[in-house]
Motif scaffolding. Structure first.
Motif, PDB file in Angstrom:
ATOM      1  N   GLY A  32      -5.453 -40.918 -14.267  1.00 32.50           N
ATOM      2  CA  GLY A  32      -4.836 -42.325 -14.348  1.00 32.50           C
ATOM      3  C   GLY A  32      -4.757 -42.878 -15.787  1.00 32.50           C
ATOM      4  N   SER A  33      -5.579 -42.431 -16.620  1.00 34.96           N
ATOM      5  CA  SER A  33      -5.528 -42.930 -18.066  1.00 34.96           C
ATOM      6  C   SER A  33      -4.041 -42.381 -18.628  1.00 34.96           C
ATOM      7  N   PHE A  34      -3.556 -41.039 -18.195  1.00 27.68           N
ATOM      8  CA  PHE A  34      -2.461 -40.506 -18.876  1.00 27.68           C
ATOM      9  C   PHE A  34      -1.206 -40.876 -17.975  1.00 27.68           C
ATOM     10  N   MET A  35      -1.324 -40.777 -16.789  1.00 30.22           N
ATOM     11  CA  MET A  35      -0.203 -41.176 -15.836  1.00 30.22           C
ATOM     12  C   MET A  35       0.242 -42.703 -15.921  1.00 30.22           C
ATOM     13  N   HIS A  36      -0.645 -43.449 -16.325  1.00 29.91           N
ATOM     14  CA  HIS A  36      -0.179 -44.718 -16.363  1.00 29.91           C
ATOM     15  C   HIS A  36       0.030 -45.207 -17.563  1.00 29.91           C
ATOM     16  N   GLY A  37      -0.251 -44.165 -18.554  1.00 31.20           N
ATOM     17  CA  GLY A  37      -0.085 -44.601 -20.086  1.00 31.20           C
ATOM     18  C   GLY A  37       1.557 -44.589 -20.312  1.00 31.20           C
ATOM     19  N   LYS A  38       1.809 -44.803 -21.564  1.00 33.15           N
ATOM     20  CA  LYS A  38       3.344 -44.939 -22.194  1.00 33.15           C
ATOM     21  C   LYS A  38       4.006 -43.727 -22.119  1.00 33.15           C
ATOM     22  N   TYR A  39       3.085 -42.419 -22.388  1.00 36.89           N
ATOM     23  CA  TYR A  39       3.822 -41.183 -22.642  1.00 36.89           C
ATOM     24  C   TYR A  39       4.054 -40.121 -21.672  1.00 36.89           C
ATOM     25  N   PHE A  40       3.515 -40.334 -20.128  1.00 35.96           N
ATOM     26  CA  PHE A  40       3.576 -39.569 -19.148  1.00 35.96           C
ATOM     27  C   PHE A  40       5.112 -39.294 -18.906  1.00 35.96           C
ATOM     28  N   ASP A  41       6.019 -40.063 -18.576  1.00 39.91           N
ATOM     29  CA  ASP A  41       7.439 -39.828 -18.165  1.00 39.91           C
ATOM     30  C   ASP A  41       7.903 -39.152 -19.479  1.00 39.91           C
ATOM     31  N   ASP A  42       7.679 -39.473 -20.462  1.00 38.63           N
ATOM     32  CA  ASP A  42       8.287 -38.758 -21.593  1.00 38.63           C
ATOM     33  C   ASP A  42       7.709 -37.392 -21.832  1.00 38.63           C
ATOM     34  N   SER A  43       6.521 -37.053 -21.357  1.00 33.65           N
ATOM     35  CA  SER A  43       5.954 -35.515 -21.168  1.00 33.65           C
ATOM     36  C   SER A  43       6.615 -34.978 -20.396  1.00 33.65           C
ATOM     37  N   ILE A  44       7.063 -35.521 -19.310  1.00 37.00           N
ATOM     38  CA  ILE A  44       7.756 -34.840 -18.030  1.00 37.00           C
ATOM     39  C   ILE A  44       8.750 -34.153 -18.702  1.00 37.00           C
ATOM     40  N   ARG A  45       9.772 -35.305 -19.173  1.00 32.25           N
ATOM     41  CA  ARG A  45      11.141 -34.874 -19.596  1.00 32.25           C
ATOM     42  C   ARG A  45      11.117 -33.875 -20.643  1.00 32.25           C
TER      43      ARG A  45
END
Length: 255
Positions: free
Chosen positions: A41-54
């Motif tokens: 949760g700490s990473f998936m709900h953080g500000k950088y998860f979507d950026d990391s997948i892209r």
């Protein structure tokens, strides 16, 4: 009549077949690439998860096609870091899941594998390292150069351990001795956690490289990822990846 150029034997000429120089054989890929994505949760709900997948979609695509001088992998495995409980084994998806796909298709596949609704409790790096070690052994990938890329905030869940002890309790021992060239790359950390990975995680023959999230987010800057350029023509992006992600750190022993 047999004819050999430049050779006369009375009234006979002998001709021998002419052989063309053979084209150089391309060297078979050797790199083994493991990618772990933090779905706590700490990473998936953080500000950088979507950026990391892209970013990861472009990173995988560039490596698979050897774009911008990036090394093509012999093998590629992608899986999650963590679980509902400690020491939980997770699926490692093979290279075939990503081959012959565009950046957008790879990104879509990554969202299928790591849906935002599937959040795990633990960020269990030890379980991930153990599973990677088992896969290297089972697939007979010993002695090949190995790159383990972790997309994570880097903060371990170690059953109540706090401070530096969390990092001292990380175990890379399942990886020791499998190859003379293993690099663990921890991306999307902050400066303090990144330093703890470099300075406090015990290791003997494994290199560690970290990159802060604030730096990682620069991959999509218009000066790096040029608008209007095709995915296979993004030379500035490829150079940025070589300098900031695929950088080769020096070996450092940490007790």
């Amino acid at each position: 009549m047999l004819v050999v150029p430049g050779c006369n034997f009375g009234n006979f000429h002998v001709s021998l077949p002419q052989h063309k120089a053979s084209a150089p054989v391309a060297e078979a890929p050797r790199l083994v690439l493991f990618i772990g994505v933090d779905i706590s949760g700490s990473f998936m709900h953080g500000k950088y998860f979507d950026d990391s997948i892209r970013f990861l979609a472009r990173y995988i695509h560039a490596h698979l096609y050897g774009l911008g001088g990036m090394e093509k992998p012999h093998s590629l495995f992608v899986g999650s870091i963590g679980g509902v409980k400690q020491d939980e084994a997770k699926t490692l998806f093979p290279i075939e899941m990503f081959q012959d796909r565009t950046v957008q298709q790879i990104e879509s596949r990554l969202h299928e594998i790591f849906p935002a609704t599937r959040v795990n409790t633990f960020t269990d790096f030890n379980a991930f390292f153990a599973q990677v070690g088992d896969m290297i052994d089972m697939k007979k990938l010993l002695l090949k150069p190995i790159s383990i890329v972790l997309l994570t905030d880097g903060d371990p869940d170690m059953g109540g351990s706090t401070g530096s002890s969390k990092f001292h309790n990380l175990s890379m021992s399942p990886l020791e001795g499998l190859s003379r060239n293993i690099t663990v790359r921890v991306l999307y950390t902050d400066a303090v956690i990144g330093k703890s990975w470099r300075d406090e995680v015990p290791r003997k023959r494994i290199k560690v490289w970290t990159q802060d999230a604030i730096v990682m987010a620069e991959w999509k800057d218009p000066k790096t990822l040029l608008p209007g350029k095709a995915d296979n023509e993004q030379e500035r992006f490829f150079a940025w990846v070589r300098d900031n992600v695929d950088f080769q750190p020096r070996l450092r022993r940490v007790e």
